[in-house]
Scaffold this active site. Structure first.
Site, PDB file in Angstrom:
ATOM      1  N   TRP A  21       0.810  -1.219   0.000  1.00 38.34           N
ATOM      2  CA  TRP A  21       0.000   0.000   0.000  1.00 38.34           C
ATOM      3  C   TRP A  21       0.844   1.270   0.000  1.00 38.34           C
ATOM      4  O   TRP A  21       0.742   2.098  -0.899  1.00 38.34           O
ATOM      5  CB  TRP A  21      -0.951  -0.024   1.201  1.00 38.34           C
ATOM      6  CG  TRP A  21      -1.603   1.289   1.506  1.00 38.34           C
ATOM      7  CD1 TRP A  21      -1.977   2.263   0.608  1.00 38.34           C
ATOM      8  CD2 TRP A  21      -1.948   1.798   2.786  1.00 38.34           C
ATOM      9  NE1 TRP A  21      -2.552   3.331   1.254  1.00 38.34           N
ATOM     10  CE2 TRP A  21      -2.535   3.069   2.592  1.00 38.34           C
ATOM     11  CE3 TRP A  21      -1.833   1.299   4.083  1.00 38.34           C
ATOM     12  CZ2 TRP A  21      -3.009   3.846   3.656  1.00 38.34           C
ATOM     13  CZ3 TRP A  21      -2.308   2.072   5.126  1.00 38.34           C
ATOM     14  CH2 TRP A  21      -2.888   3.325   4.919  1.00 38.34           C
ATOM     15  N   TYR A  54      -2.285   2.704  -5.652  1.00 37.55           N
ATOM     16  CA  TYR A  54      -1.130   2.813  -4.768  1.00 37.55           C
ATOM     17  C   TYR A  54       0.038   3.464  -5.503  1.00 37.55           C
ATOM     18  O   TYR A  54       0.450   3.016  -6.573  1.00 37.55           O
ATOM     19  CB  TYR A  54      -0.696   1.448  -4.245  1.00 37.55           C
ATOM     20  CG  TYR A  54      -1.687   0.753  -3.342  1.00 37.55           C
ATOM     21  CD1 TYR A  54      -2.767   1.436  -2.776  1.00 37.55           C
ATOM     22  CD2 TYR A  54      -1.552  -0.595  -3.032  1.00 37.55           C
ATOM     23  CE1 TYR A  54      -3.665   0.797  -1.946  1.00 37.55           C
ATOM     24  CE2 TYR A  54      -2.442  -1.242  -2.197  1.00 37.55           C
ATOM     25  CZ  TYR A  54      -3.510  -0.545  -1.661  1.00 37.55           C
ATOM     26  OH  TYR A  54      -4.397  -1.193  -0.837  1.00 37.55           O
ATOM     27  N   SER A 151     -13.626  -4.307  -0.823  1.00 41.32           N
ATOM     28  CA  SER A 151     -12.778  -3.765   0.243  1.00 41.32           C
ATOM     29  C   SER A 151     -13.478  -2.601   0.914  1.00 41.32           C
ATOM     30  O   SER A 151     -13.893  -1.651   0.242  1.00 41.32           O
ATOM     31  CB  SER A 151     -11.430  -3.303  -0.330  1.00 41.32           C
ATOM     32  OG  SER A 151     -10.608  -2.736   0.683  1.00 41.32           O
ATOM     33  N   GLN A 290      11.587  -6.984   8.547  1.00 39.45           N
ATOM     34  CA  GLN A 290      10.213  -6.836   9.033  1.00 39.45           C
ATOM     35  C   GLN A 290       9.342  -7.980   8.533  1.00 39.45           C
ATOM     36  O   GLN A 290       8.471  -8.474   9.256  1.00 39.45           O
ATOM     37  CB  GLN A 290       9.642  -5.494   8.582  1.00 39.45           C
ATOM     38  CG  GLN A 290      10.319  -4.292   9.227  1.00 39.45           C
ATOM     39  CD  GLN A 290       9.842  -2.980   8.631  1.00 39.45           C
ATOM     40  OE1 GLN A 290       9.562  -2.877   7.444  1.00 39.45           O
ATOM     41  NE2 GLN A 290       9.752  -1.964   9.466  1.00 39.45           N
ATOM     42  N   GLU A 293      10.159 -11.095  10.560  1.00 38.54           N
ATOM     43  CA  GLU A 293       9.574 -11.079  11.900  1.00 38.54           C
ATOM     44  C   GLU A 293       8.085 -11.385  11.862  1.00 38.54           C
ATOM     45  O   GLU A 293       7.590 -12.272  12.559  1.00 38.54           O
ATOM     46  CB  GLU A 293       9.787  -9.718  12.575  1.00 38.54           C
ATOM     47  CG  GLU A 293       9.107  -9.647  13.951  1.00 38.54           C
ATOM     48  CD  GLU A 293       9.162  -8.267  14.592  1.00 38.54           C
ATOM     49  OE1 GLU A 293       8.535  -8.103  15.654  1.00 38.54           O
ATOM     50  OE2 GLU A 293       9.810  -7.372  14.034  1.00 38.54           O
TER      51      GLU A 293
END
Length: 332
Positions: A21, A54, A151, A290, A293
């Site tokens: 996004w 986006y 959405s 990231q 994780e």
């Protein structure tokens, strides 16, 4: 990686999806974006979500480049249509003209012949729903999309679309709303409606734009380079969640995460996946670590006692449908 069916369809998707996004094409450079996509693939993620709007269509192009050379049949690529992508009066909305033109642009930028899921990014109050659904049905029949979704649609809008989809024999299988520990608006009506109709949720913002990671501290300015300080990173979007009360409560979740053997971010992502109607949680990233994780939230089962303690800590700051009161019984 764990996989779940999307709605009542036969399509299976990775329960951690990768979304771009506010990263690809704006917040991070293409090289970093490609590294994040490689990290997602290495972690077993097969589901990738984007939208034509986006980064002014650049995000689709970056994702298409990053996935080039991958076995297409092993991926699930999702995109969306609704928001303006050009200066013209018809460069927006869910008219037949915009949908049929936009899918062609998305396929070109994504470097693929079809998308697995084509989603209406918002409900279009200026276009008859019958026109929108017929256009989506034609996109499916042309082989340019395999399934359709919506959405941020309300329950009554989803129900009306599902009725038309059934008449048109088109597979409407998903809803993509915002959902996390503190934003639970969908639990009141959207989730029960979708369960009844056979749609799944693909949720975005499972870590509340980073607020649920614990990096924002009460009484302290947002860290330099964080999303809250980045004009291209949705900084204005998360200001509502930067109150000292909420941030203090997030800090109180840290011992619970440690008890479960998780980081705060992993706990937040895993929490959304406890809802039986959620097929996938979309994670974003500006750095590969990231991804590494957050993907560890896949397959995690949180005990009922832990879920109750999370609710007790967050209850005063949870945002629900203001017209409804609902218990966390949707989670199982």
């Amino acid at each position: 990686m764990e996989f779940r069916h999307l709605g009542r369809s036969g399509l299976m998707i990775s329960e951690i999806a990768y979304g771009n996004w506010i990263t690809h094409g704006s917040q991070v450079e293409a090289e970093a974006a490609h590294a994040c996509v490689r990290a997602a693939l290495d972690a077993g993620i097969t589901t990738f979500d984007t939208a034509d709007v986006y980064a002014g269509t650049k995000a689709e192009s970056v994702l298409g480049d990053a996935l080039a050379g991958q076995r297409r049949e092993g991926l699930e690529i999702f995109t969306k249509v609704y928001w303006p992508t050009g200066p013209g009066r018809n460069d927006r909305g869910l008219s037949r003209k915009h949908i049929l033109e936009s899918i062609n642009g998305s396929l070109r930028r994504l470097r693929t012949d079809y998308v697995d899921l084509y989603q209406a990014h918002r409900y279009d109050h200026s276009t008859p729903l019958e026109e929108t659904m017929l256009a989506f049905a034609d996109v499916v029949r042309q082989g340019k999309a395999l399934y359709i979704g919506v959405s941020e649609w309300r329950a009554e809008e989803i129900r009306a679309a599902a009725g038309l989809a059934k008449e048109l024999h088109v597979p409407l299988i998903s809803s993509q709303p915002q959902y996390n520990m503190i934003w639970r608006v969908i639990e009141a009506e959207v989730v029960p409606t979708c369960e009844e109709l056979g749609l799944s949720q693909i949720v975005w913002s499972p870590i509340a734009q980073g607020v649920l990671t614990g990096k924002y501290k009460p009484g302290q300015p947002a860290p330099a380079g964080s999303r809250a300080t980045d004009e291209n990173g949705g900084g204005g979007f998360i200001q509502r969640w930067l109150s000292d009360d909420l941030l203090t409560r997030v800090e109180q979740l840290a011992p619970l995460a440690e008890e479960a053997g998780l980081t705060l971010a992993q706990l937040a992502v895993a929490w959304t996946l406890q809802n039986r109607n959620v097929a996938a949680a979309i994670i974003g990233a500006s750095r590969p670590e990231q991804v590494a994780e957050n993907v560890k939230a896949a397959g995690v089962k949180l005990e009922d006692g832990l879920l109750k303690r999370i609710d007790e800590i967050l209850e005063p700051v949870i945002e629900r449908d203001p017209a409804k009161t609902v218990s966390p019984a949707a989670r199982a």
